[in-house]
Write an enzyme that holds these catalytic residues in place. Sequence first.
Site, PDB file in Angstrom:
ATOM      1  N   GLU A 160      27.808  25.907  45.125  1.00  0.00           N
ATOM      2  CA  GLU A 160      27.427  25.135  43.928  1.00  0.00           C
ATOM      3  C   GLU A 160      26.660  25.951  42.885  1.00  0.00           C
ATOM      4  O   GLU A 160      25.498  25.647  42.567  1.00  0.00           O
ATOM      5  CB  GLU A 160      26.602  23.914  44.329  1.00  0.00           C
ATOM      6  CG  GLU A 160      27.335  22.959  45.235  1.00  0.00           C
ATOM      7  CD  GLU A 160      26.473  21.786  45.686  1.00  0.00           C
ATOM      8  OE1 GLU A 160      27.029  20.754  46.061  1.00  0.00           O
ATOM      9  OE2 GLU A 160      25.220  21.908  45.659  1.00  0.00           O
ATOM     10  N   GLU A 371      32.038  19.271  51.177  1.00  0.00           N
ATOM     11  CA  GLU A 371      30.974  18.279  51.398  1.00  0.00           C
ATOM     12  C   GLU A 371      31.425  16.932  50.877  1.00  0.00           C
ATOM     13  O   GLU A 371      32.025  16.831  49.806  1.00  0.00           O
ATOM     14  CB  GLU A 371      29.672  18.647  50.663  1.00  0.00           C
ATOM     15  CG  GLU A 371      28.868  19.773  51.260  1.00  0.00           C
ATOM     16  CD  GLU A 371      27.545  19.964  50.517  1.00  0.00           C
ATOM     17  OE1 GLU A 371      27.020  18.976  49.941  1.00  0.00           O
ATOM     18  OE2 GLU A 371      27.054  21.099  50.501  1.00  0.00           O
TER      19      GLU A 371
END
Length: 467
Positions: A160, A371
Amino acid sequence: MNKFLWGSATASYQCEGGWNEGNRGETQWDNFSHHSALNINHVNGDVASDFYHKYEEDIKLLADGGQNTFRFSIAWSRIIPDGVGEINPAGIEFYNKVIDTCLKYHLVPNVTLFHYDLPKPIYDIGGWENRKTITYFVRYAQICFKYFGDRVPLWSTINEPNYYSYCSYIVGNYPPNKKLDFNAFCKSGYHLLLASARVVREYKKLNLPGRIGIVIDTSNVQTKRSDDLSMKAARKADLFYNKWVTDTVCKGYFPQQLFTLTKDSGIDLSFVKKADKPIFMSGIVDFLGLNIYSRAFIKPYTEGKTEVFMNNKGKNSKVKEGIKIKDWFETDYDPDIPRTKWGSELYPKCMYDELMDIKKNYGNILIYITENGIGEYETADKTGYVVDDERIEIMKKYICYMLKAKKEGVNVQGYYAWSTMDLYSWVNGYEKRYGLIRVDFDHDLKRIPKKSYFWYKNLILQNTEEG
């Protein structure tokens, strides 16, 4: 790896503990959680879920739950305690044990090189704002490939880069806690992606039998209206949330419109070097890891100063997540969409929308959902068992949308629930629980599988053929 991967995920600082064991060096998060007044929930990752000592128990629980893969990150400060100097044999030994234990239980190791926990000495010289960090990161990655590359078939460079930079430099809830510093946001983001590209190049030189990608937090951009102003705002929002990463790692460079818009907004782009472009072009990823939780529901900018909203107090706050960027866009709010207790939308269809959008923009690129899940406040019964029906219902919807997109031609080949067990949820601490396995933090960190763990096991069994 022809089989669809069904697993769950963790991150080093969030689960390992053992913060001062095995010659591990200090990280930016150790410093923040021990000393910063901005650590509003007054918790740290010193012990976390104690994966450092309980890794075999945890990995066996994954296998017993029908999972065939495990996503985890390596702590840079365990491999090189100061980030730049001597290799730490104890760190190499620990991750060799973790990887070998995965293989013992027939789990595919999916390894992330950087998941937020920068070694403190590198943080002290500016972290990702400092171009030197790229060189240090490449060396660290080379060491990991040397010692672990023969047994790890899936690598991610950065977890991320978009959200990490957003929290560090826009929201200001992650160290170095700079708020609305768009110059630092752009500079660190550029360096993160340049580091990723260089590491991808290094990996491919080695001809190892694996793949390398990057993990991004996707926010599928949607609007209430389709008029010209809304569409222009949506394009700006898509550049801000997604395309500065996805275009760069999939196509080889940043969108030209991004340079125009950032310059017009007064961003100093002197960190952009002409000589970097060939590096980006040769650092295209083999796959995208997508962390999918919600969409970005936006509207055209109206008026007022740039501001951002983040809820790290959960049920003790009424704040809804959002942002307003002057002359770009602002968050819209749909009263008909439910929200989590931390103020973010619960919108499972964003899974399908984002996967279809990736296919539209980048063709048949390999995708893993790295995720997906939901954080909850949870109460166990007297045996420690948690009936987390809401998690089950929400994950079921997300997974159904993923399988729908797969059926319609999206090249998605894996799904990882966040998270394997309850862990340290950054600034939110330990009350916000994501795990399929409960960790009893008050009683020797005992592991107790939740209802969702058994539901997920059954879902994997049912979808083995479909995968």
